[in-house]
Design an enzyme around this catalytic site. Structure first.
Site, mmCIF file in Angstrom:
data_model
loop_
_atom_site.group_PDB
_atom_site.id
_atom_site.type_symbol
_atom_site.label_atom_id
_atom_site.label_comp_id
_atom_site.label_asym_id
_atom_site.label_seq_id
_atom_site.Cartn_x
_atom_site.Cartn_y
_atom_site.Cartn_z
ATOM 1 N N HIS A 175 8.325 7.370 8.504
ATOM 2 C CA HIS A 175 9.042 7.434 7.224
ATOM 3 C C HIS A 175 10.504 7.735 7.544
ATOM 4 C CE1 HIS A 175 5.832 6.951 4.220
ATOM 5 N NE2 HIS A 175 5.072 7.214 5.267
ATOM 6 N N CYS A 183 4.098 9.247 0.476
ATOM 7 C CA CYS A 183 2.773 9.728 0.097
ATOM 8 C C CYS A 183 2.926 10.699 -1.068
ATOM 9 C CB CYS A 183 2.127 10.420 1.293
ATOM 10 S SG CYS A 183 0.543 11.149 0.903
ATOM 11 N N HIS A 189 4.204 4.927 12.962
ATOM 12 C CA HIS A 189 4.428 4.822 11.505
ATOM 13 C C HIS A 189 5.482 5.866 11.128
ATOM 14 C CE1 HIS A 189 2.478 4.440 7.295
ATOM 15 N NE2 HIS A 189 3.237 5.522 7.166
ATOM 16 N N ARG A 232 0.857 -1.204 0.000
ATOM 17 C CA ARG A 232 0.000 0.000 0.000
ATOM 18 C C ARG A 232 0.894 1.257 0.000
ATOM 19 N NH1 ARG A 232 -0.640 4.751 2.442
ATOM 20 N NH2 ARG A 232 -0.193 3.821 4.466
HETATM 21 P P1 HMG Z 1 -12.378 14.568 -4.555
HETATM 22 O O1 HMG Z 1 -12.045 14.885 -5.973
HETATM 23 O O2 HMG Z 1 -12.540 15.694 -3.589
HETATM 24 O O3 HMG Z 1 -13.662 13.646 -4.462
HETATM 25 O O4 HMG Z 1 -11.277 13.552 -4.008
HETATM 26 P P2 HMG Z 1 -15.163 13.981 -4.671
HETATM 27 O O5 HMG Z 1 -15.893 13.473 -3.489
HETATM 28 O O6 HMG Z 1 -15.352 15.428 -5.071
HETATM 29 O O7 HMG Z 1 -15.491 13.059 -5.944
HETATM 30 C C1 HMG Z 1 -14.824 13.291 -7.194
HETATM 31 C C2 HMG Z 1 -14.751 11.972 -7.960
HETATM 32 O O8 HMG Z 1 -13.964 11.017 -7.231
HETATM 33 C C3 HMG Z 1 -16.117 11.324 -8.172
HETATM 34 O O9 HMG Z 1 -16.041 10.612 -9.405
HETATM 35 C C4 HMG Z 1 -16.180 10.317 -7.044
HETATM 36 O O10 HMG Z 1 -17.031 9.223 -7.350
HETATM 37 C C5 HMG Z 1 -14.744 9.846 -6.987
HETATM 38 P P3 HMG Z 1 -16.549 11.287 -10.795
HETATM 39 O O11 HMG Z 1 -17.995 11.644 -10.534
HETATM 40 O O12 HMG Z 1 -15.681 12.488 -11.023
HETATM 41 O O13 HMG Z 1 -16.320 10.179 -11.778
HETATM 42 N N1 HMG Z 1 -14.393 9.304 -5.663
HETATM 43 C C6 HMG Z 1 -13.772 8.129 -5.487
HETATM 44 N N2 HMG Z 1 -13.348 7.188 -6.362
HETATM 45 C C7 HMG Z 1 -12.763 6.077 -5.821
HETATM 46 N N3 HMG Z 1 -12.602 5.895 -4.496
HETATM 47 C C8 HMG Z 1 -13.001 6.809 -3.609
HETATM 48 C C9 HMG Z 1 -13.623 7.984 -4.096
HETATM 49 N N4 HMG Z 1 -14.128 9.070 -3.498
HETATM 50 C C10 HMG Z 1 -14.597 9.869 -4.472
HETATM 51 N N5 HMG Z 1 -12.824 6.596 -2.311
HETATM 52 C C11 HMG Z 1 -10.570 11.760 -2.592
HETATM 53 C C12 HMG Z 1 -11.342 13.075 -2.689
HETATM 54 C C13 HMG Z 1 -10.477 11.418 -1.137
HETATM 55 C C14 HMG Z 1 -11.329 10.696 -3.360
HETATM 56 C C15 HMG Z 1 -9.173 11.955 -3.243
HETATM 57 O O14 HMG Z 1 -8.599 13.078 -2.678
HETATM 58 C C16 HMG Z 1 -8.291 10.763 -3.024
HETATM 59 O O15 HMG Z 1 -8.518 9.694 -3.573
HETATM 60 N N6 HMG Z 1 -7.217 10.927 -2.238
HETATM 61 C C17 HMG Z 1 -6.367 9.781 -1.905
HETATM 62 C C18 HMG Z 1 -5.064 10.252 -1.402
HETATM 63 C C19 HMG Z 1 -4.213 9.086 -1.002
HETATM 64 O O16 HMG Z 1 -4.455 7.929 -1.324
HETATM 65 N N7 HMG Z 1 -3.117 9.394 -0.275
HETATM 66 C C20 HMG Z 1 -2.210 8.390 0.189
HETATM 67 C C21 HMG Z 1 -2.726 7.598 1.343
HETATM 68 S S1 HMG Z 1 -2.531 8.411 2.906
HETATM 69 C C22 HMG Z 1 -0.876 8.136 3.336
HETATM 70 O O17 HMG Z 1 -0.120 7.599 2.559
HETATM 71 C C23 HMG Z 1 -0.409 8.533 4.699
HETATM 72 C C24 HMG Z 1 -0.205 7.345 5.648
HETATM 73 O O18 HMG Z 1 0.727 6.432 5.124
HETATM 74 C C25 HMG Z 1 0.302 7.847 6.994
HETATM 75 C C26 HMG Z 1 1.492 8.806 6.832
HETATM 76 O O19 HMG Z 1 2.576 8.369 6.440
HETATM 77 O O20 HMG Z 1 1.271 10.007 7.070
HETATM 78 C C27 HMG Z 1 -1.508 6.592 5.885
HETATM 79 MG MG MG Z 2 2.889 6.637 5.244
#
Ligand code: HMG
Ligand code: MG
Length: 300
Positions: free
Chosen positions: A208, A239, A206, A16
């Site tokens: 990095h 990230c 967690h 992931r």
């Molecule tokens: P958005 O554009 O604000 O979403 O993104 P929205 O609610 O306005 O919807 C826009 C479109 O996205 C729509 O589709 C929704 O259906 C779709 P359209 O009508 O345009 O075809 N949508 C989704 N599709 C799939 N899965 C979903 C979803 N939600 C809405 N869940 C959103 C908001 C949260 C989706 C976007 O910002 C996003 O996907 N962000 C992900 C960021 C990410 O994955 N970051 C990495 C993980 S966190 C991390 O790594 C940190 C961690 O390791 C700890 C650390 O180290 O700090 C955990």
């Molecule tokens: Mg992380």
């Protein structure tokens, strides 16, 4: 003398966090082979994928296929940022959900396009339903020490955010040094405080490894009573919305340190290195973690 736990649980995040920032799209079959190899090493808890927007994180677009085809073992988490992600994850068959929120508003907006409190408010009914359905909920707290946009984060803000999740009865808080800037003193103080304030919630660290401080921070967290660590085989990770962040601390480095301290993890470090060999040919960067290098040279 040091106060250290007898056992530590490693939560592997390689498929992931490890792959989400990898530009070359890795085949689903390769990801599954990587996960299988990690499981063979003895890992029992793992973040396997994320149900996020494929426009934002293309590498995680095969989340449904991963959940549907993975071999069942231990506790497998999938990440989901919002109600739609949770719904898709549960429909695919996910059994344990990890939500994620940043303490810093700027990071949270860059990462999931919402202010922090808005994200929490939207997650509250989603988490209530998951808990009512008996699902294990892990809350990942990003930028708990430093934010790439806002700088140093106040410990009281981290505690206040965690308190909201504890009030929602989440099972676990995974508290992150997203950009690898924390030092061992900061690690000790934050984790000591989290352990004393939330004694009935699992607390995981967690780290990095941007500044190669993660091992020192883990040693400090161990002394604060932490016995759960997120790590990534090969030190993969980062990230996409946290500029300056490199990989997670390497699973093999952490398991090696714990082995030498006589702390039981149930994980075979050489087998973790074999799992790294499965993924290495499919990613764009060279893996240069210390223990993996020794393994490659036949010196481990
Ligand atoms: P958005 O554009 O604000 O979403 O993104 P929205 O609610 O306005 O919807 C826009 C479109 O996205 C729509 O589709 C929704 O259906 C779709 P359209 O009508 O345009 O075809 N949508 C989704 N599709 C799939 N899965 C979903 C979803 N939600 C809405 N869940 C959103 C908001 C949260 C989706 C976007 O910002 C996003 O996907 N962000 C992900 C960021 C990410 O994955 N970051 C990495 C993980 S966190 C991390 O790594 C940190 C961690 O390791 C700890 C650390 O180290 O700090 C955990
Ligand atoms: Mg992380």
């Amino acid at each position: 003398m040091f106060s250290l736990p007898k056992n530590v649980t490693i939560i592997e995040v390689g498929s992931r966090d490890g792959l989400q920032n990898e530009k070359k799209i890795v085949d689903t079959a390769v990801k599954l082979a990587f996960i299988d190899a990690l499981q063979v090493s003895g890992i029992q808890e793992m973040e396997i994928t994320s149900f996020v927007s494929p426009k934002w994180v293309p590498q995680m677009a095969d989340a449904k296929e991963i959940v549907e085809n993975i071999s069942q073992f231990g506790r497998q988490f999938v990440l989901a940022p919002n109600a739609l992600g949770v719904q898709n994850a549960i429909e695919a068959g996910a059994k344990n959900i990890a939500v994620f929120v940043g303490v810093s508003n700027t990071f949270n907006r860059k990462n999931i396009n919402r202010m922090t409190q808005e994200s929490i408010n939207r997650l509250r009914p989603v988490i209530a339903k998951l808990k009512a359905d008996g699902i294990f909920v892990r809350a990942c707290i990003s930028t708990a020490f430093y934010c790439p946009y806002e700088g140093k984060i106040k410990q009281e803000d981290v505690i206040a955010l965690c308190k909201q999740f504890v009030a929602m009865d989440v099972d676990e808080l995974s508290v992150a040094d997203t950009i690898g800037m924390a030092n061992p003193r900061e690690s000790y103080h934050l984790f000591k405080s989290l352990k004393s304030k939330f004694p009935n919630t699992l607390i995981t660290a967690h780290f990095h490894d941007t500044r190669r401080m993660a091992i020192a921070n883990i040693f400090a967290a161990l002394q604060a009573g932490i016995d759960r660590f997120d790590t990534s085989a090969g030190g993969l990770g980062g990230c996409p919305f946290a500029p300056g962040a490199t990989g997670n601390v390497a699973t093999e480095d952490v398991v090696h340190m714990l082995d030498t301290l006589g702390i039981e993890t149930g994980i075979d470090v050489k087998k973790v290195c074999e799992a790294v060999q499965v993924i290495e040919p499919h990613i764009s960067r060279r893996i240069d973690t210390g223990i993996y290098q020794l393994f490659q040279n036949g010196q481990l």
